[in-house]
Write a protein that holds these residues in place. Structure first.
Motif, PDB file in Angstrom:
ATOM      1  N   TYR A  84       0.810  -1.220   0.000  1.00 31.81           N
ATOM      2  CA  TYR A  84       0.000   0.000   0.000  1.00 31.81           C
ATOM      3  C   TYR A  84       0.843   1.270   0.000  1.00 31.81           C
ATOM      4  CZ  TYR A  84      -4.369  -2.519   1.161  1.00 31.81           C
ATOM      5  OH  TYR A  84      -5.483  -3.323   1.148  1.00 31.81           O
ATOM      6  N   TYR A  85       2.083   1.185   0.465  1.00 29.98           N
ATOM      7  CA  TYR A  85       2.913   2.375   0.580  1.00 29.98           C
ATOM      8  C   TYR A  85       3.660   2.714  -0.709  1.00 29.98           C
ATOM      9  CZ  TYR A  85       2.245   1.965   5.670  1.00 29.98           C
ATOM     10  OH  TYR A  85       1.714   1.889   6.940  1.00 29.98           O
ATOM     11  N   THR A  86       3.531   1.880  -1.735  1.00 25.61           N
ATOM     12  CA  THR A  86       4.115   2.240  -3.029  1.00 25.61           C
ATOM     13  C   THR A  86       3.202   3.258  -3.717  1.00 25.61           C
ATOM     14  OG1 THR A  86       3.026   0.338  -4.080  1.00 25.61           O
ATOM     15  CG2 THR A  86       5.294   0.029  -3.324  1.00 25.61           C
ATOM     16  N   THR A  87       3.681   3.846  -4.799  1.00 33.14           N
ATOM     17  CA  THR A  87       2.902   4.879  -5.491  1.00 33.14           C
ATOM     18  C   THR A  87       1.703   4.263  -6.205  1.00 33.14           C
ATOM     19  OG1 THR A  87       4.210   4.664  -7.514  1.00 33.14           O
ATOM     20  CG2 THR A  87       4.982   6.252  -5.856  1.00 33.14           C
ATOM     21  N   PRO A  88       0.685   5.070  -6.497  1.00 31.43           N
ATOM     22  CA  PRO A  88      -0.481   4.558  -7.215  1.00 31.43           C
ATOM     23  C   PRO A  88      -0.121   3.871  -8.531  1.00 31.43           C
ATOM     24  CG  PRO A  88      -0.965   6.728  -6.331  1.00 31.43           C
ATOM     25  CD  PRO A  88       0.491   6.484  -6.079  1.00 31.43           C
ATOM     26  N   GLU A  89       0.866   4.397  -9.236  1.00 29.83           N
ATOM     27  CA  GLU A  89       1.253   3.816 -10.528  1.00 29.83           C
ATOM     28  C   GLU A  89       1.783   2.398 -10.351  1.00 29.83           C
ATOM     29  OE1 GLU A  89       1.185   8.143 -10.656  1.00 29.83           O
ATOM     30  OE2 GLU A  89       2.307   6.751  -9.356  1.00 29.83           O
ATOM     31  N   ILE A  90       2.534   2.168  -9.284  1.00 34.39           N
ATOM     32  CA  ILE A  90       3.055   0.826  -9.009  1.00 34.39           C
ATOM     33  C   ILE A  90       1.926  -0.109  -8.599  1.00 34.39           C
ATOM     34  CG2 ILE A  90       4.612  -0.506  -7.554  1.00 34.39           C
ATOM     35  CD1 ILE A  90       5.999   1.292  -9.622  1.00 34.39           C
ATOM     36  N   GLN A  91       1.005   0.392  -7.792  1.00 35.26           N
ATOM     37  CA  GLN A  91      -0.124  -0.436  -7.376  1.00 35.26           C
ATOM     38  C   GLN A  91      -0.958  -0.884  -8.573  1.00 35.26           C
ATOM     39  OE1 GLN A  91      -2.355   0.944  -3.936  1.00 35.26           O
ATOM     40  NE2 GLN A  91      -0.604   2.142  -3.202  1.00 35.26           N
ATOM     41  N   GLU A  92      -1.082  -0.012  -9.578  1.00 39.00           N
ATOM     42  CA  GLU A  92      -1.851  -0.363 -10.771  1.00 39.00           C
ATOM     43  C   GLU A  92      -1.164  -1.459 -11.585  1.00 39.00           C
ATOM     44  OE1 GLU A  92      -4.850   0.626 -11.566  1.00 39.00           O
ATOM     45  OE2 GLU A  92      -4.983   1.899  -9.783  1.00 39.00           O
ATOM     46  N   MET A  93       0.136  -1.654 -11.390  1.00 41.01           N
ATOM     47  CA  MET A  93       0.887  -2.677 -12.120  1.00 41.01           C
ATOM     48  C   MET A  93       0.804  -4.044 -11.442  1.00 41.01           C
ATOM     49  SD  MET A  93       4.356  -0.453 -12.864  1.00 41.01           S
ATOM     50  CE  MET A  93       5.199  -1.760 -13.761  1.00 41.01           C
ATOM     51  N   ALA A  94       0.238  -4.093 -10.232  1.00 39.85           N
ATOM     52  CA  ALA A  94       0.314  -5.304  -9.414  1.00 39.85           C
ATOM     53  C   ALA A  94      -0.879  -6.232  -9.599  1.00 39.85           C
ATOM     54  CB  ALA A  94       0.434  -4.911  -7.947  1.00 39.85           C
ATOM     55  N   ASP A  95      -0.630  -7.504  -9.358  1.00 40.60           N
ATOM     56  CA  ASP A  95      -1.706  -8.501  -9.319  1.00 40.60           C
ATOM     57  C   ASP A  95      -2.395  -8.497  -7.966  1.00 40.60           C
ATOM     58  OD1 ASP A  95      -1.220  -9.931 -11.949  1.00 40.60           O
ATOM     59  OD2 ASP A  95       0.754 -10.131 -11.023  1.00 40.60           O
ATOM     60  N   LYS A  96      -1.667  -8.061  -6.939  1.00 41.35           N
ATOM     61  CA  LYS A  96      -2.219  -8.003  -5.596  1.00 41.35           C
ATOM     62  C   LYS A  96      -1.607  -6.826  -4.868  1.00 41.35           C
ATOM     63  CE  LYS A  96      -4.078  -9.374  -1.632  1.00 41.35           C
ATOM     64  NZ  LYS A  96      -5.538  -9.278  -1.363  1.00 41.35           N
ATOM     65  N   VAL A  97      -2.459  -6.030  -4.212  1.00 40.30           N
ATOM     66  CA  VAL A  97      -2.021  -4.908  -3.384  1.00 40.30           C
ATOM     67  C   VAL A  97      -2.475  -5.191  -1.958  1.00 40.30           C
ATOM     68  CG1 VAL A  97      -2.178  -2.422  -2.973  1.00 40.30           C
ATOM     69  CG2 VAL A  97      -2.220  -3.305  -5.318  1.00 40.30           C
ATOM     70  N   GLY A  98      -1.599  -4.953  -0.991  1.00 43.30           N
ATOM     71  CA  GLY A  98      -1.989  -5.224   0.382  1.00 43.30           C
ATOM     72  C   GLY A  98      -0.924  -4.797   1.355  1.00 43.30           C
ATOM     73  N   ASP A  99      -1.091  -5.205   2.641  1.00 42.38           N
ATOM     74  CA  ASP A  99      -0.056  -4.946   3.632  1.00 42.38           C
ATOM     75  C   ASP A  99       0.922  -6.114   3.623  1.00 42.38           C
ATOM     76  OD1 ASP A  99      -1.284  -7.012   5.075  1.00 42.38           O
ATOM     77  OD2 ASP A  99      -2.255  -5.659   6.505  1.00 42.38           O
ATOM     78  N   SER A 100       1.924  -6.075   4.481  1.00 45.71           N
ATOM     79  CA  SER A 100       2.993  -7.067   4.409  1.00 45.71           C
ATOM     80  C   SER A 100       2.485  -8.485   4.644  1.00 45.71           C
ATOM     81  CB  SER A 100       4.101  -6.730   5.412  1.00 45.71           C
ATOM     82  OG  SER A 100       3.600  -6.660   6.729  1.00 45.71           O
ATOM     83  N   LEU A 101       1.550  -8.672   5.581  1.00 47.19           N
ATOM     84  CA  LEU A 101       1.033 -10.009   5.851  1.00 47.19           C
ATOM     85  C   LEU A 101       0.192 -10.515   4.687  1.00 47.19           C
ATOM     86  CD1 LEU A 101       0.650 -12.436   7.692  1.00 47.19           C
ATOM     87  CD2 LEU A 101      -1.319 -11.275   8.701  1.00 47.19           C
ATOM     88  N   GLU A 102      -0.713  -9.690   4.190  1.00 45.94           N
ATOM     89  CA  GLU A 102      -1.560 -10.102   3.057  1.00 45.94           C
ATOM     90  C   GLU A 102      -0.713 -10.516   1.862  1.00 45.94           C
ATOM     91  OE1 GLU A 102      -5.490  -7.258   3.570  1.00 45.94           O
ATOM     92  OE2 GLU A 102      -3.678  -6.412   2.716  1.00 45.94           O
ATOM     93  N   LEU A 103       0.322  -9.750   1.576  1.00 44.05           N
ATOM     94  CA  LEU A 103       1.162 -10.034   0.415  1.00 44.05           C
ATOM     95  C   LEU A 103       1.998 -11.289   0.622  1.00 44.05           C
ATOM     96  CD1 LEU A 103       2.298  -6.415  -0.492  1.00 44.05           C
ATOM     97  CD2 LEU A 103       0.496  -7.777  -1.568  1.00 44.05           C
ATOM     98  N   SER A 104       2.468 -11.498   1.848  1.00 43.89           N
ATOM     99  CA  SER A 104       3.245 -12.704   2.129  1.00 43.89           C
ATOM    100  C   SER A 104       2.391 -13.956   1.986  1.00 43.89           C
ATOM    101  CB  SER A 104       3.839 -12.624   3.541  1.00 43.89           C
ATOM    102  OG  SER A 104       4.776 -11.583   3.636  1.00 43.89           O
ATOM    103  N   LEU A 105       1.161 -13.893   2.477  1.00 35.87           N
ATOM    104  CA  LEU A 105       0.257 -15.044   2.347  1.00 35.87           C
ATOM    105  C   LEU A 105      -0.099 -15.289   0.889  1.00 35.87           C
ATOM    106  CD1 LEU A 105      -2.095 -14.469   5.413  1.00 35.87           C
ATOM    107  CD2 LEU A 105      -0.268 -16.152   5.168  1.00 35.87           C
ATOM    108  N   PHE A 106      -0.299 -14.221   0.145  1.00 32.05           N
ATOM    109  CA  PHE A 106      -0.587 -14.357  -1.285  1.00 32.05           C
ATOM    110  C   PHE A 106       0.612 -14.996  -1.983  1.00 32.05           C
ATOM    111  CE2 PHE A 106      -1.158 -13.040  -5.667  1.00 32.05           C
ATOM    112  CZ  PHE A 106      -2.529 -13.134  -5.863  1.00 32.05           C
ATOM    113  N   ALA A 107       1.809 -14.564  -1.619  1.00 28.62           N
ATOM    114  CA  ALA A 107       3.031 -15.127  -2.207  1.00 28.62           C
ATOM    115  C   ALA A 107       3.171 -16.603  -1.852  1.00 28.62           C
ATOM    116  CB  ALA A 107       4.248 -14.346  -1.723  1.00 28.62           C
TER     117      ALA A 107
END
Length: 306
Positions: free
Chosen positions: A10-33
């Motif tokens: 969530y702390y990356t820029t909006p442009e980076i978030q638009e490039m992602a398959d998943k946006v979240g906090d550190s736990l959400e992203l780790s579980l997704f990974a």
């Protein structure tokens, strides 16, 4: 064909978030990974997040767009000193925040996030355990104050959240004549948390804003990194949402490490021509670091299913 999954905090820029398959906090992203069936995981965040993803999904190639994207909670922690501190408290349970290096996690008994830290530490105290907490001093101080604990604390801070201060907040509040709220991340200093109407993780603060049903003309101040304001304003464009100031007149507080995730760096990582692969963690280190993470995940699955 190589399957690429891009994750963005969530702390990356909006442009980076638009490039992602998943946006979240550190736990959400780790579980997704962990659960991603990917050959290549591009983690647009900071290094400890990419390390956690590798620990949870060792089969995948995990790439950090810019190796310089670290975290002050990591750089302020000397591992040899931490090990000695841990040995000095050998009869304590060592609870470590997920915002820590793989080496740090390997010295912990439990890993926690800002979403589950309250419940896990309460669980340990209910069992009669003594707890030491690392690395975030501000979060530990809040827990000690809020619940009457006496946990010895490590002395590191998030350089972004530590800049929020009560003097600047009081000045900002004085300029708002109507209703106002402050929501804050627990990495903020204790005087700021004392002023808060809600304290929670990045995702929890976002959910608070989404669910807000009070006075629509109220001003909502947010004491965390400015990247999440994009998501908050996207979810509730009808609300007046402002980042809490770090000193009188300043309303901008960004994580310099998160902002190293540029469009060019992420694209290069996605295309396999840039970034740094998280391939430096030994199997033994990943095994030891995974134990306290798994303990947290198993607890959460049991506790939150009730």
């Amino acid at each position: 064909m190589t399957k690429v999954v891009t994750l963005a905090h969530y702390y990356t820029t909006p442009e980076i978030q638009e490039m992602a398959d998943k946006v979240g906090d550190s736990l959400e992203l780790s579980l997704f990974a962990r659960d991603a069936e990917a050959d290549l995981i591009v983690f647009a965040g900071v290094r400890f997040m990419a390390e956690t993803a590798k620990i949870l999904n060792p089969q995948a190639k995990v790439v950090l767009p810019d190796m310089g994207s670290t975290c002050s909670l990591v750089t302020m922690t000397d591992i040899s000193r931490l090990k000695k501190w841990r040995e000095e408290h050998s009869d304590y349970v060592h609870v470590a925040y997920i915002n820590s290096s793989a080496e740090h996690k390997a010295l912990a008994d439990w890993i926690v996030t800002s979403r589950n830290v309250d419940d896990i530490i309460a669980h340990l105290y209910e069992q009669g355990k003594k707890v030491i907490y690392s690395p975030d001093r501000n979060m530990g101080a809040f827990l000690n104050f809020q619940y009457g604990y006496d946990m010895p604390l490590w002395d590191a801070v998030c350089e972004v959240h530590d800049k929020f201060n009560k003097v600047a907040l009081d000045e900002a509040f004085s300029l708002v004549s109507g209703d106002k709220y402050l929501i804050a991340h627990p990495e903020s200093p204790l005087p700021v948390l004392h002023e808060s109407d809600y304290i929670g993780s990045t995702s929890q603060m976002l959910n608070w804003v989404r669910d807000y049903n009070g006075n629509s003309s109220a001003v909502i101040f947010v004491a965390t990194e400015d990247g999440i304001l994009y998501n908050m304003k996207k979810a509730r464009p009808d609300l007046d949402i402002r980042q809490a100031p770090i000193y009188t007149g300043c309303k901008c507080n960004s994580c310099p490490y998160m902002k190293l995730n540029t469009i060019e760096a992420v694209k290069a990582a996605q295309e396999g021509r840039g970034g740094t692969e998280i391939d430096y963690l030994s199997e033994e280190l990943m095994k030891e670091a995974k134990k306290p993470i798994d303990r947290m995940l198993e607890f959460s699955e049991r506790y939150y299913r009730k």
